[in-house]
Design a protein around this motif. Structure first.
Motif, mmCIF file in Angstrom:
data_model
loop_
_atom_site.group_PDB
_atom_site.id
_atom_site.type_symbol
_atom_site.label_atom_id
_atom_site.label_comp_id
_atom_site.label_asym_id
_atom_site.label_seq_id
_atom_site.Cartn_x
_atom_site.Cartn_y
_atom_site.Cartn_z
ATOM 1 N N TYR A 179 1.407 37.612 12.666
ATOM 2 C CA TYR A 179 0.083 37.487 13.286
ATOM 3 C C TYR A 179 -0.916 38.404 12.590
ATOM 4 C CZ TYR A 179 3.047 35.835 17.210
ATOM 5 O OH TYR A 179 3.974 35.203 17.996
ATOM 6 N N LEU A 197 -1.784 37.083 9.076
ATOM 7 C CA LEU A 197 -2.720 35.964 9.126
ATOM 8 C C LEU A 197 -4.133 36.442 9.481
ATOM 9 C CD1 LEU A 197 -0.498 33.248 10.857
ATOM 10 C CD2 LEU A 197 -1.297 33.261 8.487
ATOM 11 N N ALA A 198 -4.233 37.434 10.358
ATOM 12 C CA ALA A 198 -5.553 37.993 10.671
ATOM 13 C C ALA A 198 -6.194 38.588 9.425
ATOM 14 C CB ALA A 198 -5.432 39.050 11.775
ATOM 15 N N LYS A 221 -7.606 35.931 6.979
ATOM 16 C CA LYS A 221 -8.883 35.328 7.357
ATOM 17 C C LYS A 221 -10.058 36.025 6.685
ATOM 18 C CE LYS A 221 -7.526 33.649 11.938
ATOM 19 N NZ LYS A 221 -7.766 33.775 13.394
ATOM 20 N N ALA A 246 1.160 30.324 13.979
ATOM 21 C CA ALA A 246 -0.279 30.458 13.776
ATOM 22 C C ALA A 246 -1.053 30.301 15.077
ATOM 23 C CB ALA A 246 -0.766 29.427 12.767
ATOM 24 N N ARG A 303 -4.518 37.752 20.700
ATOM 25 C CA ARG A 303 -4.739 37.402 19.297
ATOM 26 C C ARG A 303 -5.454 36.062 19.177
ATOM 27 N NH1 ARG A 303 0.389 35.528 20.290
ATOM 28 N NH2 ARG A 303 0.971 33.553 19.277
ATOM 29 N N SER A 352 -4.880 31.065 14.592
ATOM 30 C CA SER A 352 -5.022 31.047 13.128
ATOM 31 C C SER A 352 -4.669 29.693 12.527
ATOM 32 C CB SER A 352 -4.131 32.132 12.500
ATOM 33 O OG SER A 352 -4.523 33.424 12.905
ATOM 34 N N LEU A 366 -6.764 28.332 9.694
ATOM 35 C CA LEU A 366 -6.650 29.062 8.434
ATOM 36 C C LEU A 366 -5.631 28.438 7.493
ATOM 37 C CD1 LEU A 366 -6.991 31.690 6.640
ATOM 38 C CD2 LEU A 366 -5.143 32.664 8.049
#
Length: 274
Positions: free
Chosen positions: A94, A97-98, A101, A117, A188, A191, A194
């Motif tokens: 997580y 992936l943040a 971005k 995601a 969160r 995502s 993305l």
């Protein structure tokens, strides 16, 4: 490796030489969950297994957001030479992936391990709230009691050494850090959008018996990422890096050796990492 982060010194355990590969742990764990994989990868890579804020060698207080964990990962990456690879397990995925971005150019290759995601749905957020109450009333012991069975495949639960090591890792986590993790995961952002914009080599791994992030979900993630490959890990649940470190290391070594083309075999480091 040492990083000054928010006014405090953070030590990051590493071993091996070559292109840098950072392994980011999940909940309710610390960098030690990657030890078996790290040792196997160290013959070809400089492997780092940091502790996220609030645990282990990282004294900085956890702030309860996935974005703050991404900030820490980004600060570490800024200290590493190119090319660098990044692997995120579960909650670590997580955070990775943040970071992707906002700064995808910082990573040359990405591995997503037993993660997802999508954001938590209403039921998932309610489960996080219940887990927070459990931490507040029972601390890390309450977490260990509920999580070990969820993390491991049925066949792994009979491995007494694995269960004991996993329990020890969980029990050394501070209740406030576990609550921070749960809050961060609960809140969160999604995502999913993305995935189609990731433009560098990516691999997705999932245990074939993962009940937390089912392999079907990992396969769909890989299908959404241009050129990504999905690798199922046999006879493993959610905690593939501890249940099947050899299989996970083999998949990551093959992937990063291709995606980080300067990788070259070197003698493994004698350092032992718990």
């Amino acid at each position: 490796m040492r990083l000054d982060w928010k006014g405090q010194p953070v030590q990051v355990r590493e071993l091996g030489h070559g292109p840098a590969v950072m392994l980011v742990h999940g909940y309710p764990l610390d960098g030690a969950m990657w030890s078996g994989v790290a040792r196997a990868l160290s013959s070809r890579f400089r492997v780092l297994k940091p502790d996220l804020p609030g645990r282990g060698e990282n004294p900085v207080q956890a702030q309860g957001t996935i974005e703050s964990y991404a900030d820490f990962i980004e600060a570490l990456l800024d200290q590493l030479p190119d090319p660098a690879g990044l692997a995120g397990f579960s909650m670590g995925g997580y955070a990775v992936l943040a970071l992707m971005k906002r700064n995808p150019a910082r990573v040359r290759a990405l591995a997503l391990v037993d993660t997802r995601a999508a954001a938590d749905d209403e039921a998932g957020r309610a489960a996080r709230d219940a887990a927070i109450e459990s931490v507040r009333s029972g601390g890390a012991s309450a977490v260990a009691g509920g999580m070990i069975e969820k993390l491991l495949a049925p066949g792994s639960r009979g491995n007494a050494d694995l269960v004991d090591r996993l329990r020890r890792i969980i029990l050394r986590q501070k209740p406030e850090t576990l609550e921070s993790d749960l809050t961060a995961m609960k809140n969160r952002p999604d995502s999913t959008e993305l995935l189609g914009r990731l433009e560098f080599p990516t691999i997705v791994l999932a245990g074939e018996e993962d009940a937390i992030s089912p392999p079907e979900e990992g396969r769909r993630m890989a299908e959404a990422i241009p050129g990504a490959r999905f690798v199922p890990i046999a006879a493993a649940g959610h905690l593939t890096p501890m249940e099947r470190p050899g299989a996970v290391a083999a998949a990551l070594e093959g992937f990063f050796s291709t995606a980080l083309p300067t990788a070259a075999a070197v003698l493994p480091s004698p350092d032992e990492m718990e």
